[in-house]
Design a protein around this motif. Structure first.
Motif, PDB file in Angstrom:
ATOM      1  N   SER A   1       1.280  -1.140  -0.078  1.00 38.54           N
ATOM      2  CA  SER A   1       0.081  -0.080   0.049  1.00 38.54           C
ATOM      3  C   SER A   1       0.837   0.767   0.126  1.00 38.54           C
ATOM      4  O   SER A   1       0.651   1.967  -0.799  1.00 38.54           O
TER       5      SER A   1
ATOM      6  N   VAL B   1       5.882   1.932  -2.331  1.00 36.23           N
ATOM      7  CA  VAL B   1       7.249   1.977  -3.898  1.00 36.23           C
ATOM      8  C   VAL B   1       8.012   2.717  -2.704  1.00 36.23           C
ATOM      9  O   VAL B   1       9.292   2.920  -3.171  1.00 36.23           O
ATOM     10  N   PHE B   2       7.969   3.661  -1.829  1.00 43.26           N
ATOM     11  CA  PHE B   2       8.640   4.457  -1.721  1.00 43.26           C
ATOM     12  C   PHE B   2       9.358   3.918  -0.440  1.00 43.26           C
ATOM     13  O   PHE B   2      10.234   4.272  -0.085  1.00 43.26           O
TER      14      PHE B   2
ATOM     15  N   PHE C   1       1.089  11.098   2.267  1.00 38.93           N
ATOM     16  CA  PHE C   1       0.127  11.858   1.760  1.00 38.93           C
ATOM     17  C   PHE C   1      -1.185  10.258   1.672  1.00 38.93           C
ATOM     18  O   PHE C   1      -2.094  10.102   1.056  1.00 38.93           O
ATOM     19  N   ALA C   2      -0.430   8.836   1.883  1.00 40.43           N
ATOM     20  CA  ALA C   2      -0.841   7.465   2.071  1.00 40.43           C
ATOM     21  C   ALA C   2      -2.216   8.033   3.187  1.00 40.43           C
ATOM     22  O   ALA C   2      -3.088   7.673   2.437  1.00 40.43           O
TER      23      ALA C   2
ATOM     24  N   PHE D   1      -3.954  10.808   3.658  1.00 42.85           N
ATOM     25  CA  PHE D   1      -4.571  12.102   3.488  1.00 42.85           C
ATOM     26  C   PHE D   1      -5.913  11.441   4.120  1.00 42.85           C
ATOM     27  O   PHE D   1      -6.710  12.583   4.142  1.00 42.85           O
ATOM     28  N   GLY D   2      -6.761  10.293   3.329  1.00 44.31           N
ATOM     29  CA  GLY D   2      -7.507  10.534   3.578  1.00 44.31           C
ATOM     30  C   GLY D   2      -8.344  10.855   5.139  1.00 44.31           C
ATOM     31  O   GLY D   2      -9.672  10.697   5.071  1.00 44.31           O
TER      32      GLY D   2
ATOM     33  N   ARG E   1       8.639  17.631 -12.910  1.00 47.77           N
ATOM     34  CA  ARG E   1       7.209  17.213 -12.702  1.00 47.77           C
ATOM     35  C   ARG E   1       6.121  16.138 -11.743  1.00 47.77           C
ATOM     36  O   ARG E   1       5.076  16.320 -12.009  1.00 47.77           O
TER      37      ARG E   1
ATOM     38  N   TRP F   1       2.607  18.102 -10.726  1.00 41.68           N
ATOM     39  CA  TRP F   1       1.690  17.226 -10.223  1.00 41.68           C
ATOM     40  C   TRP F   1       1.024  17.930  -9.337  1.00 41.68           C
ATOM     41  O   TRP F   1      -0.231  17.832  -8.988  1.00 41.68           O
TER      42      TRP F   1
ATOM     43  N   ARG G   1     -13.916  11.262   6.651  1.00 37.83           N
ATOM     44  CA  ARG G   1     -13.830  10.674   5.575  1.00 37.83           C
ATOM     45  C   ARG G   1     -14.889  10.029   4.217  1.00 37.83           C
ATOM     46  O   ARG G   1     -14.814   8.774   5.132  1.00 37.83           O
TER      47      ARG G   1
ATOM     48  N   MET H   1       3.751  -4.204  -8.389  1.00 31.82           N
ATOM     49  CA  MET H   1       3.062  -2.852  -8.413  1.00 31.82           C
ATOM     50  C   MET H   1       1.502  -3.460  -9.279  1.00 31.82           C
ATOM     51  O   MET H   1       0.994  -3.469  -8.504  1.00 31.82           O
TER      52      MET H   1
ATOM     53  N   ASP I   1      -9.104   6.300  -2.425  1.00 28.90           N
ATOM     54  CA  ASP I   1      -8.178   7.825  -3.453  1.00 28.90           C
ATOM     55  C   ASP I   1      -7.050   7.952  -3.586  1.00 28.90           C
ATOM     56  O   ASP I   1      -6.547   8.101  -4.584  1.00 28.90           O
ATOM     57  N   TYR I   2      -6.443   8.300  -2.342  1.00 29.52           N
ATOM     58  CA  TYR I   2      -5.596   8.916  -1.943  1.00 29.52           C
ATOM     59  C   TYR I   2      -4.081   8.008  -1.639  1.00 29.52           C
ATOM     60  O   TYR I   2      -3.717   8.254  -3.198  1.00 29.52           O
ATOM     61  N   THR I   3      -4.685   7.205  -1.641  1.00 28.44           N
ATOM     62  CA  THR I   3      -3.661   6.021  -1.783  1.00 28.44           C
ATOM     63  C   THR I   3      -3.548   5.341  -2.888  1.00 28.44           C
ATOM     64  O   THR I   3      -2.068   4.995  -3.802  1.00 28.44           O
TER      65      THR I   3
ATOM     66  N   GLU J   1      -4.219   7.079  -5.794  1.00 25.94           N
ATOM     67  CA  GLU J   1      -3.211   7.828  -6.971  1.00 25.94           C
ATOM     68  C   GLU J   1      -1.908   7.824  -6.404  1.00 25.94           C
ATOM     69  O   GLU J   1      -1.418   8.375  -7.569  1.00 25.94           O
ATOM     70  N   LEU J   2      -1.647   8.234  -5.030  1.00 25.38           N
ATOM     71  CA  LEU J   2      -0.047   7.536  -5.172  1.00 25.38           C
ATOM     72  C   LEU J   2       0.543   6.468  -5.279  1.00 25.38           C
ATOM     73  O   LEU J   2       1.939   6.901  -5.803  1.00 25.38           O
ATOM     74  N   GLN J   3      -0.030   6.095  -5.904  1.00 24.11           N
ATOM     75  CA  GLN J   3       0.522   4.758  -6.081  1.00 24.11           C
ATOM     76  C   GLN J   3       1.092   4.970  -7.791  1.00 24.11           C
ATOM     77  O   GLN J   3       1.548   4.305  -8.499  1.00 24.11           O
TER      78      GLN J   3
ATOM     79  N   HIS K   1       1.200   7.770  -9.480  1.00 19.64           N
ATOM     80  CA  HIS K   1       2.268   8.057  -9.667  1.00 19.64           C
ATOM     81  C   HIS K   1       3.468   7.543  -9.627  1.00 19.64           C
ATOM     82  O   HIS K   1       4.284   8.296 -10.097  1.00 19.64           O
ATOM     83  N   GLY K   2       3.508   7.200  -8.073  1.00 21.64           N
ATOM     84  CA  GLY K   2       4.676   5.996  -8.297  1.00 21.64           C
ATOM     85  C   GLY K   2       5.007   5.270  -9.202  1.00 21.64           C
ATOM     86  O   GLY K   2       5.824   5.185 -10.036  1.00 21.64           O
TER      87      GLY K   2
ATOM     88  N   GLU L   1       3.750   5.479 -12.564  1.00 22.00           N
ATOM     89  CA  GLU L   1       4.262   6.338 -13.736  1.00 22.00           C
ATOM     90  C   GLU L   1       5.665   7.094 -13.767  1.00 22.00           C
ATOM     91  O   GLU L   1       6.138   6.635 -14.577  1.00 22.00           O
ATOM     92  N   SER L   2       6.062   6.872 -12.505  1.00 20.86           N
ATOM     93  CA  SER L   2       7.528   7.557 -12.492  1.00 20.86           C
ATOM     94  C   SER L   2       8.298   6.849 -12.654  1.00 20.86           C
ATOM     95  O   SER L   2       9.718   7.075 -13.422  1.00 20.86           O
TER      96      SER L   2
ATOM     97  N   ARG M   1       7.996   6.379 -16.609  1.00 22.42           N
ATOM     98  CA  ARG M   1       8.928   7.354 -17.082  1.00 22.42           C
ATOM     99  C   ARG M   1      10.452   6.581 -16.704  1.00 22.42           C
ATOM    100  O   ARG M   1      11.059   7.274 -18.206  1.00 22.42           O
TER     101      ARG M   1
END
Lengths: 218, 218
Positions: A33, A36-37, A120-121, A123-124, A177, A181, A218, B149, B162-164, B166-168, B170-171, B173-174, B177
């Motif tokens: 979840s 990636v980071f 960010f994860a 944020f919900g 980038r 975003w 939320r 992933m 939604d935020y999780t 979106e984070l995923q 974006h990750g 996509e990075s 790239r």
DNA sequence: AATTTCATGTAATTCGTTACATGATTCC
DNA sequence: GGAATCATGTAACGAATTACATGAAATT
């Protein structure tokens, strides 16, 4: 001994807020979840869990028991020789309170590289107010970084070989980038709240009285 | 004690190979030339330099002296009470040899996150052969990660907010790239000595390609 | 029955930081 | 002559890892 981290601690509390879990499962969620980071190992996780229990933010429950008594490992939870208990961790009221306090924070510890992802994860669970400041904080941090990179690039362009230059170019592009975003996200947050008056951009200024009064629904 | 890192050590040797420097300057170069990815502090750098001297890969020279004797801090380099010497570090023959051995390596220690950036920064000194393997190694590492992933995303899509999500997104996509970037670089390496100019370089400074001809084939 | 996955933990080590301590040199 | 920057270092700490150690449950 006390292996208490910032990031790991935050993530553990956040995940356990959603539902109780045992360590092994927690680690999997941590590494997918939010994953990636950051990736965490048991060598970090279990000591962290123990530290959180000691501070009263979590309690351990041996699974298999019905919902009877669950004071932090109160009874002799399965003799050492017997079958090993699966330990489920549950957030206490104090833990929840503490996590909500963490959630309401803004500042460098929310937008620097190490912290931003995990913030960010969750944020919900974060109030829109705080979300905005974290996003804007991160964006202006990145813009600052970008400015430095441009300056340094202008100074040293001649002396660098192609690969170093290419590395730098790609790095800058990545940061740019992420800035785009963030801008999209900020715009999107804005549209969610204020549909009246237009908004001039107010970057990074700290305004008083956030009143993080309500949060986390939320 | 022996604060020997992989990355820092490699970068120090690489920078000193280009020209001798003292610690302060070294650190600046470290944090600009190679710097988007890593930043080092004196608390890491100086102990590292000492360790490298001890292993015979560097020698210290007190500046101000003409080019006379420069055996590793041989003479009583300025009495402690007097003016503090500025210590210039120079790569020894053994140091150079060691660095070239490091340069010739391939394997996870060259394409994992922590190492790839600094390896790439010294691609100018690396044989094409090795460059290729490092780039391809990194790319397939990233593709592997991407596959995981995607799988995890397919499994858990419903359960994530939604935020999780979106984070995923974006990750991913990075990572995608970076894969594209690597593919361009690989293609460019394959095409050989003619032109390194890849698209999207808007700096105006067109440099005639390294024809990374020069050194190190083994 | 054997292998994989689940599950929990500890000890030693790695790689780095921050805060502290000191002093020289250059710019204004 | 004061501030900023240059310059070198040490001690204490931090946050995580890897390797080790153990064992239960599920799958093949």
């Amino acid at each position: 001994m006390s292996r208490r981290s910032g990031v790991l601690e935050f993530a553990v509390l956040g995940l356990l807020r959603e539902s109780p879990m045992h360590g092994y499962e927690l680690r999997k969620r941590l590494n997918t979840s939010l994953g990636v980071f950051r990736a965490f190992s048991y060598g970090s996780l279990y000591p962290c869990l123990k530290a959180l229990v000691q501070r009263g933010w979590l309690v351990e429950e041996t699974s298999g028991q019905p919902e009877e008594q669950q004071s932090g490992r109160a009874q002799a939870a399965a003799p050492l020789t017997g079958r090993r208990a699966k330990i489920v961790y549950r957030l206490t009221a104090e833990g929840k309170e503490h996590f909500e306090e963490l959630l309401s924070q803004t500042g460098p510890d929310t937008w620097e590289d190490e912290h931003f992802g995990v913030r960010f994860a969750f944020f919900g669970q974060t109030s829109r107010d705080v979300r905005m400041r974290v996003l804007e904080g991160r964006r202006s941090r990145l813009e600052e970084r970008l400015a430095k990179m441009r300056a340094s690039l202008a100074r040293t362009r001649e002396r660098l070989d192609d690969y170093t230059l290419e590395l730098q170019r790609h790095g800058m592009e990545s940061v740019e980038r992420e800035v785009r975003w963030l801008s999209e996200l900020i715009e999107s947050e804005r549209q969610g709240t204020e549909r009246s008056g237009r908004q001039g951009r107010q970057t990074g200024q700290d305004r008083p009285a956030p009143g993080p009064s309500d949060n986390t629904d939320r």
